[in-house]
Motif scaffolding. Sequence first.
Motif, PDB file in Angstrom:
ATOM      1  N   VAL A  87       0.867  -1.178   0.000  1.00  0.00           N
ATOM      2  CA  VAL A  87       0.000   0.000   0.000  1.00  0.00           C
ATOM      3  C   VAL A  87       0.904   1.228   0.000  1.00  0.00           C
ATOM      4  N   VAL A  88       0.745   2.084  -1.026  1.00  0.00           N
ATOM      5  CA  VAL A  88       1.577   3.285  -1.117  1.00  0.00           C
ATOM      6  C   VAL A  88       0.780   4.557  -0.811  1.00  0.00           C
ATOM      7  N   GLN A  89      -0.533   4.438  -0.872  1.00  0.00           N
ATOM      8  CA  GLN A  89      -1.388   5.589  -0.588  1.00  0.00           C
ATOM      9  C   GLN A  89      -2.784   5.066  -0.261  1.00  0.00           C
ATOM     10  N   VAL A  90      -3.527   5.836   0.502  1.00  0.00           N
ATOM     11  CA  VAL A  90      -4.919   5.501   0.778  1.00  0.00           C
ATOM     12  C   VAL A  90      -5.778   6.623   0.217  1.00  0.00           C
ATOM     13  N   VAL A  91      -6.650   6.265  -0.720  1.00  0.00           N
ATOM     14  CA  VAL A  91      -7.485   7.231  -1.418  1.00  0.00           C
ATOM     15  C   VAL A  91      -8.845   7.292  -0.731  1.00  0.00           C
ATOM     16  N   LYS A  92      -9.289   8.503  -0.414  1.00  0.00           N
ATOM     17  CA  LYS A  92     -10.599   8.689   0.213  1.00  0.00           C
ATOM     18  C   LYS A  92     -11.627   8.949  -0.874  1.00  0.00           C
ATOM     19  N   ARG A  93     -12.683   8.151  -0.868  1.00  0.00           N
ATOM     20  CA  ARG A  93     -13.777   8.311  -1.832  1.00  0.00           C
ATOM     21  C   ARG A  93     -15.059   8.579  -1.069  1.00  0.00           C
ATOM     22  N   GLN A  94     -15.883   9.424  -1.651  1.00  0.00           N
ATOM     23  CA  GLN A  94     -17.189   9.691  -1.050  1.00  0.00           C
ATOM     24  C   GLN A  94     -18.212   8.711  -1.612  1.00  0.00           C
ATOM     25  N   ALA A  95     -19.047   8.203  -0.730  1.00  0.00           N
ATOM     26  CA  ALA A  95     -20.120   7.290  -1.115  1.00  0.00           C
ATOM     27  C   ALA A  95     -21.370   7.729  -0.377  1.00  0.00           C
ATOM     28  N   PRO A  96     -22.535   7.285  -0.814  1.00  0.00           N
ATOM     29  CA  PRO A  96     -23.774   7.667  -0.120  1.00  0.00           C
ATOM     30  C   PRO A  96     -23.772   7.315   1.376  1.00  0.00           C
ATOM     31  N   GLN A  97     -23.069   6.231   1.741  1.00  0.00           N
ATOM     32  CA  GLN A  97     -23.018   5.810   3.141  1.00  0.00           C
ATOM     33  C   GLN A  97     -21.932   6.538   3.933  1.00  0.00           C
ATOM     34  N   GLY A  98     -21.106   7.314   3.269  1.00  0.00           N
ATOM     35  CA  GLY A  98     -20.026   8.016   3.949  1.00  0.00           C
ATOM     36  C   GLY A  98     -18.718   7.804   3.210  1.00  0.00           C
ATOM     37  N   ALA A  99     -17.632   8.134   3.867  1.00  0.00           N
ATOM     38  CA  ALA A  99     -16.315   8.025   3.250  1.00  0.00           C
ATOM     39  C   ALA A  99     -15.863   6.566   3.175  1.00  0.00           C
ATOM     40  N   ILE A 100     -15.229   6.221   2.055  1.00  0.00           N
ATOM     41  CA  ILE A 100     -14.642   4.901   1.863  1.00  0.00           C
ATOM     42  C   ILE A 100     -13.167   5.121   1.565  1.00  0.00           C
ATOM     43  N   PHE A 101     -12.319   4.326   2.192  1.00  0.00           N
ATOM     44  CA  PHE A 101     -10.885   4.462   2.004  1.00  0.00           C
ATOM     45  C   PHE A 101     -10.362   3.283   1.187  1.00  0.00           C
ATOM     46  N   ALA A 102      -9.865   3.585  -0.018  1.00  0.00           N
ATOM     47  CA  ALA A 102      -9.385   2.549  -0.929  1.00  0.00           C
ATOM     48  C   ALA A 102      -7.864   2.609  -1.015  1.00  0.00           C
ATOM     49  N   PRO A 103      -7.204   1.466  -0.838  1.00  0.00           N
ATOM     50  CA  PRO A 103      -5.739   1.480  -0.910  1.00  0.00           C
ATOM     51  C   PRO A 103      -5.233   1.513  -2.353  1.00  0.00           C
ATOM     52  N   LEU A 104      -4.215   2.316  -2.595  1.00  0.00           N
ATOM     53  CA  LEU A 104      -3.492   2.306  -3.858  1.00  0.00           C
ATOM     54  C   LEU A 104      -2.320   1.351  -3.638  1.00  0.00           C
ATOM     55  N   ILE A 105      -2.292   0.275  -4.425  1.00  0.00           N
ATOM     56  CA  ILE A 105      -1.335  -0.805  -4.198  1.00  0.00           C
ATOM     57  C   ILE A 105      -0.384  -0.897  -5.381  1.00  0.00           C
ATOM     58  N   VAL A 106       0.890  -1.083  -5.081  1.00  0.00           N
ATOM     59  CA  VAL A 106       1.916  -1.270  -6.098  1.00  0.00           C
ATOM     60  C   VAL A 106       2.489  -2.673  -5.928  1.00  0.00           C
ATOM     61  N   PHE A 107       2.661  -3.384  -7.062  1.00  0.00           N
ATOM     62  CA  PHE A 107       3.279  -4.708  -7.026  1.00  0.00           C
ATOM     63  C   PHE A 107       4.102  -4.905  -8.281  1.00  0.00           C
ATOM     64  N   GLN A 108       4.891  -5.959  -8.287  1.00  0.00           N
ATOM     65  CA  GLN A 108       5.733  -6.270  -9.430  1.00  0.00           C
ATOM     66  C   GLN A 108       5.245  -7.579 -10.056  1.00  0.00           C
ATOM     67  N   THR A 109       5.077  -7.577 -11.380  1.00  0.00           N
ATOM     68  CA  THR A 109       4.635  -8.776 -12.092  1.00  0.00           C
ATOM     69  C   THR A 109       5.798  -9.760 -12.206  1.00  0.00           C
ATOM     70  N   GLN A 110       5.490 -10.958 -12.684  1.00  0.00           N
ATOM     71  CA  GLN A 110       6.537 -11.956 -12.892  1.00  0.00           C
ATOM     72  C   GLN A 110       7.552 -11.486 -13.928  1.00  0.00           C
ATOM     73  N   ALA A 111       7.092 -10.664 -14.859  1.00  0.00           N
ATOM     74  CA  ALA A 111       7.989 -10.139 -15.894  1.00  0.00           C
ATOM     75  C   ALA A 111       8.836  -8.972 -15.381  1.00  0.00           C
ATOM     76  N   GLY A 112       8.575  -8.521 -14.150  1.00  0.00           N
ATOM     77  CA  GLY A 112       9.346  -7.433 -13.577  1.00  0.00           C
ATOM     78  C   GLY A 112       8.733  -6.061 -13.750  1.00  0.00           C
ATOM     79  N   THR A 113       7.548  -5.991 -14.352  1.00  0.00           N
ATOM     80  CA  THR A 113       6.878  -4.714 -14.547  1.00  0.00           C
ATOM     81  C   THR A 113       6.256  -4.254 -13.237  1.00  0.00           C
ATOM     82  N   ARG A 114       6.415  -2.979 -12.950  1.00  0.00           N
ATOM     83  CA  ARG A 114       5.812  -2.397 -11.739  1.00  0.00           C
ATOM     84  C   ARG A 114       4.418  -1.899 -12.106  1.00  0.00           C
TER      85      ARG A 114
END
Length: 152
Positions: free
Chosen positions: A47-74
């Motif tokens: 998790v590199v960042q947590v994005v706050k989104r507004q929804a009808p029920q209130g705020a939702i926090f979605a993680p921005l995730i970074v990973f590396q593929t088998q080919a080495g792509t980020r």
Amino acid sequence: MSEHPLGATFAGLLLFVIGLAIAGGVYEIDSKERQLRRGWVRSEGTVVQVVKRQAPQGAIFAPLIVFQTQAGTRVSFTARVGNESQRHAIGEKIPVVYPPEHPEDAEIDHARQRLTRNILAGTGAVLLLALGATVAWQASRLHRRRLAESSG
């Protein structure tokens, strides 16, 4: 049960059928989820960042995730989350799965939650099957005994 053995038999059969329906539903959902993710690759993201989104029920926090593929792509992606999602801390390691041909379609790997759901639902189905079968069997035995006593 002693007053209405046929009603108890019906109730037992109903419980049994409900148990079968739950078991079939769990099997169907699990099969579809496995088919959807067949061939997907597992990786570990951060998790590199947590994005706050507004929804009808209130705020939702979605993680921005970074990973590396088998080919080495980020690759980075913002995880889809529901309103009951847990909050993730920056730097937290999270298991991810992705289709090798489209790593940008990655998702958080919720294998443990799926397994827990399947075990709980399967256990409930087995309990309903056993309870329904026992009630129906006992009620039908009582009904046959009463018929034998009334004819004898």
